[in-house]
Design a protein around this motif. Sequence first.
Motif, mmCIF file in Angstrom:
data_model
loop_
_atom_site.group_PDB
_atom_site.id
_atom_site.type_symbol
_atom_site.label_atom_id
_atom_site.label_comp_id
_atom_site.label_asym_id
_atom_site.label_seq_id
_atom_site.Cartn_x
_atom_site.Cartn_y
_atom_site.Cartn_z
ATOM 1 N N UNK A 11 -24.618 -60.001 47.801
ATOM 2 C CA UNK A 11 -24.334 -58.665 46.477
ATOM 3 C C UNK A 11 -22.608 -57.687 47.513
ATOM 4 N N UNK A 12 -22.345 -58.963 47.910
ATOM 5 C CA UNK A 12 -20.702 -58.741 47.901
ATOM 6 C C UNK A 12 -19.478 -59.745 47.054
ATOM 7 N N UNK A 13 -20.290 -60.485 46.396
ATOM 8 C CA UNK A 13 -19.852 -61.763 45.515
ATOM 9 C C UNK A 13 -20.402 -61.292 44.594
ATOM 10 N N UNK A 18 -19.555 -61.890 38.353
ATOM 11 C CA UNK A 18 -20.108 -61.368 36.999
ATOM 12 C C UNK A 18 -18.642 -60.529 36.311
ATOM 13 N N UNK A 19 -18.029 -59.912 36.899
ATOM 14 C CA UNK A 19 -16.446 -59.608 35.958
ATOM 15 C C UNK A 19 -15.889 -60.900 35.561
ATOM 16 N N UNK A 23 -14.762 -61.587 32.042
ATOM 17 C CA UNK A 23 -13.539 -61.738 31.562
ATOM 18 C C UNK A 23 -13.434 -62.833 31.108
ATOM 19 N N UNK A 24 -14.253 -64.648 31.274
ATOM 20 C CA UNK A 24 -13.747 -65.942 30.723
ATOM 21 C C UNK A 24 -14.153 -65.736 29.518
#
Length: 65
Positions: A11-13, A18-19, A23-24
């Motif tokens: 849940x932290x990573x 996803x962001x 962005x990519x």
Amino acid sequence: MLENFWANAAFSVTPTILVGLIFWLVMRTIMRADRTERKVYAEMESAERARRGLPADIAAPKTDA
């Protein structure tokens, strides 16, 4: 707290990944659109030069990348 270590790690990573993927994807889309736009503009300019009887523009190098 330790029993949920891997769930907490996931849940932290996940938001960061996803962001990063979003962005990519946005940057890839922008770069492809720019490349296509430049290609189309060069074709239009070449056609216009040929229509007017002007020499081809040899100053700009051709790239297929």
